[in-house]
Write an enzyme that holds these catalytic residues in place. Structure first.
Site, PDB file in Angstrom:
ATOM      1  N   ASN A 210      56.091  12.604  -9.217  1.00 21.22           N
ATOM      2  CA  ASN A 210      56.054  13.447  -8.023  1.00 21.22           C
ATOM      3  C   ASN A 210      55.424  14.787  -8.395  1.00 21.22           C
ATOM      4  O   ASN A 210      55.919  15.496  -9.281  1.00 21.22           O
ATOM      5  CB  ASN A 210      57.461  13.679  -7.472  1.00 21.22           C
ATOM      6  CG  ASN A 210      57.405  14.444  -6.154  1.00 21.22           C
ATOM      7  OD1 ASN A 210      57.250  13.868  -5.090  1.00 21.22           O
ATOM      8  ND2 ASN A 210      57.528  15.768  -6.237  1.00 21.22           N
TER       9      ASN A 210
ATOM     10  N   LEU B  35       0.848  -1.196   0.000  1.00 23.81           N
ATOM     11  CA  LEU B  35       0.000   0.000   0.000  1.00 23.81           C
ATOM     12  C   LEU B  35       0.881   1.242   0.000  1.00 23.81           C
ATOM     13  O   LEU B  35       1.604   1.510   0.961  1.00 23.81           O
ATOM     14  CB  LEU B  35      -0.912  -0.004   1.225  1.00 23.81           C
ATOM     15  CG  LEU B  35      -1.813  -1.242   1.370  1.00 23.81           C
ATOM     16  CD1 LEU B  35      -2.672  -1.124   2.629  1.00 23.81           C
ATOM     17  CD2 LEU B  35      -2.680  -1.432   0.144  1.00 23.81           C
ATOM     18  N   ALA B  36       0.819   2.009  -1.094  1.00 25.19           N
ATOM     19  CA  ALA B  36       1.701   3.174  -1.240  1.00 25.19           C
ATOM     20  C   ALA B  36       0.977   4.338  -1.896  1.00 25.19           C
ATOM     21  O   ALA B  36       1.574   5.108  -2.648  1.00 25.19           O
ATOM     22  CB  ALA B  36       2.936   2.790  -2.045  1.00 25.19           C
ATOM     23  N   ALA B  37      -0.310   4.484  -1.607  1.00 26.32           N
ATOM     24  CA  ALA B  37      -1.105   5.502  -2.295  1.00 26.32           C
ATOM     25  C   ALA B  37      -1.251   6.797  -1.504  1.00 26.32           C
ATOM     26  O   ALA B  37      -1.650   7.817  -2.061  1.00 26.32           O
ATOM     27  CB  ALA B  37      -2.497   4.951  -2.616  1.00 26.32           C
ATOM     28  N   GLY B  38      -0.933   6.778  -0.220  1.00 23.21           N
ATOM     29  CA  GLY B  38      -1.170   7.956   0.610  1.00 23.21           C
ATOM     30  C   GLY B  38      -0.158   9.064   0.388  1.00 23.21           C
ATOM     31  O   GLY B  38       1.018   8.815   0.107  1.00 23.21           O
TER      32      GLY B  38
ATOM     33  N   ASN C   7      -2.035  -4.280  16.014  1.00 27.91           N
ATOM     34  CA  ASN C   7      -2.004  -4.713  14.632  1.00 27.91           C
ATOM     35  C   ASN C   7      -0.857  -4.011  13.910  1.00 27.91           C
ATOM     36  O   ASN C   7      -0.787  -2.781  13.899  1.00 27.91           O
ATOM     37  CB  ASN C   7      -3.347  -4.365  13.973  1.00 27.91           C
ATOM     38  CG  ASN C   7      -3.362  -4.652  12.495  1.00 27.91           C
ATOM     39  OD1 ASN C   7      -2.617  -5.494  12.014  1.00 27.91           O
ATOM     40  ND2 ASN C   7      -4.228  -3.960  11.771  1.00 27.91           N
TER      41      ASN C   7
ATOM     42  N   SER D 251      56.848  22.418  -7.459  1.00 28.87           N
ATOM     43  CA  SER D 251      55.840  23.144  -6.685  1.00 28.87           C
ATOM     44  C   SER D 251      55.410  24.426  -7.386  1.00 28.87           C
ATOM     45  O   SER D 251      56.195  25.084  -8.080  1.00 28.87           O
ATOM     46  CB  SER D 251      56.393  23.487  -5.304  1.00 28.87           C
ATOM     47  OG  SER D 251      56.645  22.322  -4.556  1.00 28.87           O
TER      48      SER D 251
ATOM     49  N   ARG E 259       1.159  14.464   7.283  1.00 29.11           N
ATOM     50  CA  ARG E 259       1.885  14.743   8.531  1.00 29.11           C
ATOM     51  C   ARG E 259       3.392  14.868   8.318  1.00 29.11           C
ATOM     52  O   ARG E 259       4.109  15.361   9.186  1.00 29.11           O
ATOM     53  CB  ARG E 259       1.587  13.658   9.569  1.00 29.11           C
ATOM     54  CG  ARG E 259       0.239  13.845  10.262  1.00 29.11           C
ATOM     55  CD  ARG E 259      -0.020  12.759  11.271  1.00 29.11           C
ATOM     56  NE  ARG E 259      -0.435  11.513  10.625  1.00 29.11           N
ATOM     57  CZ  ARG E 259      -0.658  10.372  11.281  1.00 29.11           C
ATOM     58  NH1 ARG E 259      -0.489  10.311  12.590  1.00 29.11           N
ATOM     59  NH2 ARG E 259      -1.054   9.291  10.630  1.00 29.11           N
TER      60      ARG E 259
END
Length: 458
Positions: free
Chosen positions: A377, A9-12, A170, A405, A16
């Protein structure tokens, strides 16, 4: 032929969460909540998986891809109505169908396997997955009779004070006889405080039909944690982090402080690796054996071979070969390949470059869009100048070269094997083998100049 099926169930939308992102797509430990659920379902050897989508359907489908089939709940009319949307895909099948919520990311395949086995052993029409908790607020309560047989499930908002005192809850996961489930769904009503079609009402319908109602109480309540807001998300994340870290420790990895170490669920780590506090390992990262990951290092979607040392540095989408090291305070940006035994010191940044075995880049250097050979190097403060304001260009440096350098290597540029770049040079022409390139102003000394300065002291 009996089948094992699952409906997620992944419809909401998840109001919140107070987010533009749909609830089941919030992430913890490297995956969305619904991906965690689907991953564990897949481990339970399920024949058919259907995900019920509604709000954010396209985003959920993009996240999960073709690992599941989909059914759309156009209106949010409750869990019973949501499950009914899978009827066209599953309704005619023989077998067992498990229903699980996409916002419960802590469930494990082991628990799902136990639920299916218990359900089949009891020959039940439905088996409810339950758990015990001292704080049941927000959960549906399991109401049993004097013999301990499940009578019904009552939702928090519909429960009497006596029912609210029940501590067996539940979890929202059920195993149903598939055909009995869909037949009963057509009989439920929305005569309740929310005006919704509750999946839990199927329990009472099946009971009135004289069918067996079973309940399997799992040991670990925390697996059942549903995530409805950011507070719950943080708690679930902490639990999963602890689970992940303990699993790695059992496999021979040392954590100096596991409570402050953050590892995504798909990360792989070899034995005898030591991980200091504050380390973050994300995405599809793979760490070899015997590595050392220093405090507050962050490694994302990268591969480290055996005996690599990382000291307080960041690595993204890159690879470090055996025996190489980096840091402190250095950064591998995407598409960098660091060869065996390479040393990258402090404040070194490497981007989209290959550095050959044994090369040393000590400190304060930027290497971008470059191919460096073996045993080079690179001195302090060297810049591989790769951008002309419109395009990126490549620099190639051959084996056994020396880069002095504070040199600037302006791409596109080829520096041959065994060549030498004098310190302080700005190089924009190719350098041949065995040559030394020097490009700087000749020094001029002005005798007695100090005495002419207004602030001079004798």
């Amino acid at each position: 032929m009996a089948t094992k099926n699952t409906i997620i169930l992944a419809a909401g939308k998840g109001t919140r969460m107070k987010s533009k992102l749909y609830k089941v797509l919030h992430r913890l430990c490297g995956k969305t909540m619904v991906d965690h659920v689907l991953t564990e379902v897949e481990k339970a050897n399920i024949d058919n998986v259907v995900t019920i989508v509604g709000h954010g359907a396209e985003a959920v489908e993009e996240n999960l891809g073709d690992r599941t089939k989909y059914a759309v709940q156009e209106e949010q009319l409750g869990t019973g109505h949501a499950v009914l949307q899978a009827e066209d895909l599953l309704g005619n099948l023989e077998g067992t169908t498990m229903v699980v919520s996409g916002d419960t990311p802590l469930f494990t395949a082991h628990t799902f396997d136990n639920l299916f086995a218990y359900h089949q052993n009891k020959k039940a029409a439905v088996t409810i997955l339950t758990s015990q908790t001292d704080n049941p607020t927000g959960y549906g309560r399991i109401v049993r009779n004097d013999l301990g047989i499940v009578e019904r499930i009552v939702e928090q908002k519909d429960a009497t004070p006596e029912e609210q005192a029940i501590t067996e809850i539940n979890t929202g996961v059920y195993a149903f006889d598939n055909k009995s489930l869909f037949a009963a769904l057509h009989e439920i009503s929305n005569d309740n405080a929310q005006g919704e079609y509750y999946l839990t009402d199927v329990i009472e319908i099946l009971k009135k039909q004289g069918k067996t109602i079973a309940a399997f109480k799992m040991d670990n309540f925390y697996e059942s944690m549903g995530v409805n807001d950011r507070v719950a998300l943080s708690k679930a994340t902490k639990i999963m982090q602890q689970r992940i870290n303990e699993s790695h420790m059992k496999d021979g990895i040392s954590f100096v402080d596991p409570d402050s170490t953050y590892i995504d669920v798909d990360v792989k780590i070899g034995a005898d690796t030591v991980i200091e506090p504050g380390v973050q390992l994300k995405g599809q990262t793979v760490i070899g054996e015997g590595c050392y990951l220093g405090a507050h290092s962050e490694i994302v979607d990268s591969t480290l071979h055996d005996n690599v040392k990382v000291t307080s540095s960041m690595i993204e989408n890159s690879e470090m070969m055996t025996g190489s090291d980096i840091g402190p305070n250095s950064h591998l940006r995407p598409d960098s390949l660091i060869g065996e035994g390479v040393h990258l010191g402090n404040f070194v940044e490497v981007k989209k470059s290959t550095i050959g075995a044994g090369t040393k880049v000590g400190h304060l250097t930027y290497v971008g869009n470059a191919k460096l050979g073996k045993n080079i190097n690179v001195g302090c403060g060297v810049v591989f100048v790769n951008y002309d304001g419109a395009k990126k260009h490549e620099t190639v440096v051959g084996d056994d070269s020396f880069i002095g350098s504070n040199s600037n290597l302006i791409a596109p540029l080829n520096v041959a094997d065994h060549s030498f770049i004098a310190a302080g040079s700005t190089i924009n022409k190719d350098v041949e083998k065995y040559d030394m390139a020097i490009a700087r102003e000749r020094q001029t000394n002005k005798p007695g100049y100090y005495k002419k300065l207004p602030y001079q002291k004798d």
